[in-house]
Design a protein around this motif. Structure first.
Motif, PDB file in Angstrom:
ATOM      1  N   ALA A 137       0.846  -1.200   0.000  1.00 39.62           N
ATOM      2  CA  ALA A 137       0.000   0.000   0.000  1.00 39.62           C
ATOM      3  C   ALA A 137       0.875   1.241   0.000  1.00 39.62           C
ATOM      4  N   MET A 138       0.297   2.353  -0.427  1.00 41.73           N
ATOM      5  CA  MET A 138       0.927   3.664  -0.339  1.00 41.73           C
ATOM      6  C   MET A 138       0.035   4.552   0.536  1.00 41.73           C
ATOM      7  N   PHE A 139       0.637   5.563   1.150  1.00 48.11           N
ATOM      8  CA  PHE A 139      -0.114   6.456   2.027  1.00 48.11           C
ATOM      9  C   PHE A 139       0.192   7.906   1.687  1.00 48.11           C
ATOM     10  N   GLU A 140      -0.858   8.742   1.756  1.00 46.95           N
ATOM     11  CA  GLU A 140      -0.749  10.142   1.339  1.00 46.95           C
ATOM     12  C   GLU A 140      -1.643  11.021   2.210  1.00 46.95           C
ATOM     13  N   ILE A 141      -1.261  12.317   2.286  1.00 46.02           N
ATOM     14  CA  ILE A 141      -2.140  13.290   2.951  1.00 46.02           C
ATOM     15  C   ILE A 141      -2.935  14.091   1.922  1.00 46.02           C
ATOM     16  N   LEU A 156      -5.099  12.347  -4.226  1.00 45.09           N
ATOM     17  CA  LEU A 156      -4.414  11.106  -4.595  1.00 45.09           C
ATOM     18  C   LEU A 156      -4.986   9.882  -3.886  1.00 45.09           C
ATOM     19  N   ILE A 157      -5.634  10.095  -2.752  1.00 43.87           N
ATOM     20  CA  ILE A 157      -6.173   8.990  -1.967  1.00 43.87           C
ATOM     21  C   ILE A 157      -7.262   8.266  -2.769  1.00 43.87           C
ATOM     22  N   GLY A 158      -7.125   6.948  -2.852  1.00 43.06           N
ATOM     23  CA  GLY A 158      -8.070   6.129  -3.605  1.00 43.06           C
ATOM     24  C   GLY A 158      -7.561   5.730  -4.976  1.00 43.06           C
ATOM     25  N   LEU A 159      -6.531   6.421  -5.468  1.00 44.97           N
ATOM     26  CA  LEU A 159      -5.938   6.049  -6.750  1.00 44.97           C
ATOM     27  C   LEU A 159      -5.037   4.833  -6.566  1.00 44.97           C
ATOM     28  N   GLU A 173      -2.780   0.451  -3.863  1.00 42.19           N
ATOM     29  CA  GLU A 173      -3.733   1.509  -3.541  1.00 42.19           C
ATOM     30  C   GLU A 173      -3.087   2.604  -2.692  1.00 42.19           C
ATOM     31  N   ILE A 174      -3.438   3.859  -2.989  1.00 44.91           N
ATOM     32  CA  ILE A 174      -2.996   4.997  -2.184  1.00 44.91           C
ATOM     33  C   ILE A 174      -4.061   5.253  -1.121  1.00 44.91           C
ATOM     34  N   MET A 175      -3.665   5.148   0.139  1.00 43.53           N
ATOM     35  CA  MET A 175      -4.594   5.259   1.250  1.00 43.53           C
ATOM     36  C   MET A 175      -4.331   6.529   2.062  1.00 43.53           C
ATOM     37  N   ASP A 176      -5.263   6.856   2.914  1.00 40.41           N
ATOM     38  CA  ASP A 176      -5.145   8.016   3.794  1.00 40.41           C
ATOM     39  C   ASP A 176      -4.029   7.777   4.810  1.00 40.41           C
ATOM     40  N   ALA A 177      -3.138   8.761   4.954  1.00 43.29           N
ATOM     41  CA  ALA A 177      -1.996   8.615   5.858  1.00 43.29           C
ATOM     42  C   ALA A 177      -2.416   8.370   7.304  1.00 43.29           C
ATOM     43  N   ASP A 178      -3.607   8.782   7.669  1.00 43.87           N
ATOM     44  CA  ASP A 178      -4.092   8.553   9.035  1.00 43.87           C
ATOM     45  C   ASP A 178      -4.257   7.070   9.347  1.00 43.87           C
TER      46      ASP A 178
END
Length: 215
Positions: free
Chosen positions: A115-119, A123-126, A132-137
């Motif tokens: 998985a990848m994580f982003e704020i 980008l979240i959900g792509l 999958e890019i997920m919510d950093a939280d």
């Protein structure tokens, strides 16, 4: 790293991936036996240096025969821990994070990004490939639930230490840091930092002094 009571220097450890890479190329060329002298011409280290490095981990070559390329390639892989697979996460889905996610050779070597994580909400959900890019939280919870071994930090330097703290608190074993900052982690966590700018500035230094020599 130690063999028995003997400490093996990081300089030796950092040469091992280069040995393995050249041995892979030899196998691709269907070359199955090579001497330390022949290997030295390919790699650029002296034959004595090669023998000395490999002797730190036991005897591999035979006098009059040289090295069995396949066996040595496999042995170095085991020394480097490449006989295991590692679940990884990437934090930061910018250029560096996406480049790592798209580099399939890491996955072939056993480092699987799950998985990848982003704020950035855009980008979240792509997905990058099937990652999958997920919510950093959600990072800490994901690490605990999915048994993640390695965290890859590709954030800004301002965010990197906070991300590292979450990883450590969630039980991460190793961190590969691409953020342009030095992180503080406990001794039980293995940290490897890639300073891209320092490598580039070293190149700049070498170019400068080459020009001065030519002048």
């Amino acid at each position: 790293m130690q063999k028995g009571n003997t400490r093996i220097s990081m300089a030796v450890i950092r040469r091992l991936p280069k040995y393995r890479r050249y041995l892979s190329e030899l196998l691709d060329k269907d070359i199955h036996r090579i001497s330390s002298k022949e290997l030295s011409k390919i790699i650029g280290f002296t034959a004595s240096q090669i023998r000395q490095d490999l002797n730190n981990f036991g005897g591999f070559g035979q006098q009059g025969y040289g090295y069995n390329v396949e066996e040595l390639h496999s042995a170095i892989g085991k020394i480097l821990g490449l006989d295991h697979s590692y679940n990884t996460v990437i934090v930061g889905a910018g250029n560096i994070g996406q480049a790592i996610a798209n580099y399939t050779n890491f996955e072939k070597a056993g480092f699987k990004p799950t998985a990848m994580f982003e704020i950035n909400p855009k980008l979240i959900g792509l997905k990058i490939r099937d990652i999958e890019i997920m919510d950093a939280d959600l990072l800490g919870t994901y690490i605990k639930e999915k048994n993640i071994n390695i965290g890859i930090i590709c954030t800004s330097k301002e965010k990197a230490q906070d991300v590292a703290n979450v990883m450590v608190e969630s039980g991460i074993q190793g961190i590969w840091n691409f953020a342009p900052t030095d992180l503080q982690v406990p001794e039980h966590v293995v940290l490897e930092t890639v300073h891209l700018s320092e490598s580039l500035y070293t190149l700049s230094y070498l170019l400068k002094h080459k020009r001065e020599e030519e002048d």
